[in-house]
Scaffold this active site. Structure first.
Site, mmCIF file in Angstrom:
data_model
loop_
_atom_site.group_PDB
_atom_site.id
_atom_site.type_symbol
_atom_site.label_atom_id
_atom_site.label_comp_id
_atom_site.label_asym_id
_atom_site.label_seq_id
_atom_site.Cartn_x
_atom_site.Cartn_y
_atom_site.Cartn_z
ATOM 1 N N TYR A 158 0.830 -1.201 0.000
ATOM 2 C CA TYR A 158 0.000 0.000 0.000
ATOM 3 C C TYR A 158 0.872 1.262 0.000
ATOM 4 C CZ TYR A 158 -3.939 -3.023 1.390
ATOM 5 O OH TYR A 158 -4.924 -3.988 1.450
ATOM 6 N N TRP A 175 -13.062 -11.632 -6.290
ATOM 7 C CA TRP A 175 -14.222 -12.138 -5.547
ATOM 8 C C TRP A 175 -15.505 -12.004 -6.352
ATOM 9 C CZ3 TRP A 175 -11.959 -15.358 -3.110
ATOM 10 C CH2 TRP A 175 -10.904 -15.121 -2.242
ATOM 11 N N GLY A 246 -8.690 -1.125 12.100
ATOM 12 C CA GLY A 246 -7.675 -1.651 12.988
ATOM 13 C C GLY A 246 -6.663 -2.523 12.271
ATOM 14 N N ASP A 247 -5.669 -2.945 13.033
ATOM 15 C CA ASP A 247 -4.622 -3.860 12.575
ATOM 16 C C ASP A 247 -4.876 -5.183 13.277
ATOM 17 O OD1 ASP A 247 -2.237 -5.409 12.483
ATOM 18 O OD2 ASP A 247 -1.017 -3.621 12.177
ATOM 19 N N PHE A 248 -5.140 -6.255 12.527
ATOM 20 C CA PHE A 248 -5.556 -7.497 13.188
ATOM 21 C C PHE A 248 -4.449 -8.180 13.978
ATOM 22 C CE2 PHE A 248 -5.642 -8.991 8.512
ATOM 23 C CZ PHE A 248 -4.313 -9.381 8.496
ATOM 24 N N HIS A 266 -2.013 -16.754 3.477
ATOM 25 C CA HIS A 266 -0.925 -17.047 2.529
ATOM 26 C C HIS A 266 0.109 -15.924 2.472
ATOM 27 C CE1 HIS A 266 -2.703 -15.141 -1.431
ATOM 28 N NE2 HIS A 266 -2.701 -14.298 -0.424
ATOM 29 N N ASN A 313 4.597 -16.585 -6.272
ATOM 30 C CA ASN A 313 4.247 -15.167 -6.185
ATOM 31 C C ASN A 313 4.303 -14.671 -4.745
ATOM 32 O OD1 ASN A 313 3.327 -12.702 -7.468
ATOM 33 N ND2 ASN A 313 1.397 -13.044 -6.410
#
Length: 358
Positions: A158, A175, A246-248, A266, A313
């Site tokens: 990001y 998705w 939030g940041d998990f 992954h 990847n």
């Protein structure tokens, strides 16, 4: 194999009819990808979608701002790839989209893969230029590809608002194609309160609310991702989808009956995966569950090829890897989950479901 276990070079008769068909196809795969990327970037499929008739190479070249010679060659290749139809009438040649191109390569289609193709072309392809280095070093190549530190995985991915939107559009398009299959791989109707961790654009959340009319979904993601999701993807009038910033790995997780981790584990090492799953187990209501959505490798790792390539990847872009269902089950078990099952959807992404005892 010679005596003593030494390899003996294969001898081929000069007159033998030998042609490395598969190897040649793999070599040409690079050319095929770039042809697809270029056609999308120039807007060929979009132009033909908006036309009421098939168009000549001259008309297409003028409309997209390209040379006639180059356009003719590009259109010929797209025809060979079965992305375009070639029409001939009174000696005049024109082109139109095939059904596959209309459905998946035009921006306006609900099933469009245009943004996924764009992200592969502009971001993933550049990282794969350093695949040899990634294999030698065993680590991500973001710093070489883009000049940004890869110390914080998602700070690298990001690295700008523009790049973040591109990534979110990639996830959204994926998705749109595969989301329904993974949220219906198991009957999730008993779970009324769902939390989609790293839910990004909300595309999977929409599939959940569509498949299970009694559920509500909270999308948990970084503040800047939530902001862009509200701005670009989720309408305010969608009452059953909400956001939690939030940041998990650092912040408290909202209590839920079901947590979704779609293309999340992954990205991370086994240690980070267990850490996150333990946090989920602690927040999860008794009798709840976690749904892991990933491209599963076969038990012996011998396939499928798509998952094997995705694992490469992950090496190039993250600290993670693709795994087998047994490996995911081991991670879930280590975090406390039981009654773990997996389901192969027959498409790219599969599902693993683990439960917390009531």
């Amino acid at each position: 194999m010679a005596d003593g276990g030494k390899m003996v070079p294969t001898k081929v008769s000069p007159t033998a009819d030998v042609y490395p068909k598969r190897i040649m196809e793999y070599i040409e795969g690079f050319l095929i990808s770039k042809t697809l990327f270029t056609s999308c970037e120039l807007g060929v499929f979009e132009l033909l979608l908006g036309s009421e008739r098939s168009l000549s190479a001259a008309e297409i070249s003028q409309a997209v701002g390209a040379s006639l010679d180059g356009t003719e060659r590009l259109l010929a290749a797209c025809t060979g790839m079965q992305l375009l139809n070639r029409h001939q009438d009174d000696g005049k040649v024109s082109y139109s989209n095939t059904e596959q191109a209309r459905l998946f390569l035009t921006r306006s289609s609900p099933l469009s893969l245009y943004q996924s193709i764009h992200y592969h072309s502009k971001t993933i392809y550049l990282c794969w230029h350093y695949l040899t280095d990634a294999v030698r070093e065993g680590r991500t190549q973001y710093e070489k590809a883009f000049g940004v530190s890869s110390g914080d995985l998602f700070e690298a991915i990001y690295r700008s608002d523009d790049e973040m939107v591109k990534f979110m559009q990639l996830m959204h398009s994926i998705w749109n194609i595969c989301g329904k299959d993974v949220v219906t791989a198991f009957d999730l109707s008993p779970f009324k309160v769902i939390c989609d961790l790293g839910g990004c654009s909300g595309a999977l959340a929409k599939h959940c609310t569509s498949a299970y009319p009694e559920c509500t979904v909270t999308i948990f993601d970084l503040p800047k991702v939530v902001h862009l999701s509200k701005e670009h993807f989720i309408k305010e009038d969608d009452q059953r989808i909400s956001f939690h910033e939030g940041d998990f790995f650092k912040d408290s997780l909202p209590e839920a009956e079901l947590y979704i981790l779609a293309r999340i584990l992954h990205d991370w090492t086994d240690e980070h995966c267990v850490e996150l799953l333990q946090r989920i187990y602690k927040a999860c209501k008794p009798g709840g569950a976690v749904l892991v959505v990933e491209a599963l490798l076969s038990e012996d790792g011998s396939g499928p090829l798509t998952a094997q390539l995705y694992s490469l990847n992950m090496l190039v872009q993250t600290e993670g890897r693709e795994r087998t269902d047994v490996q995911y089950a081991a991670l879930l078990t280590a975090a406390g989950f039981t009654n773990i099952r997996h389901c192969l959807t027959g498409k790219i992404y599969d599902a693993v479901l683990g439960h917390k005892k009531a």
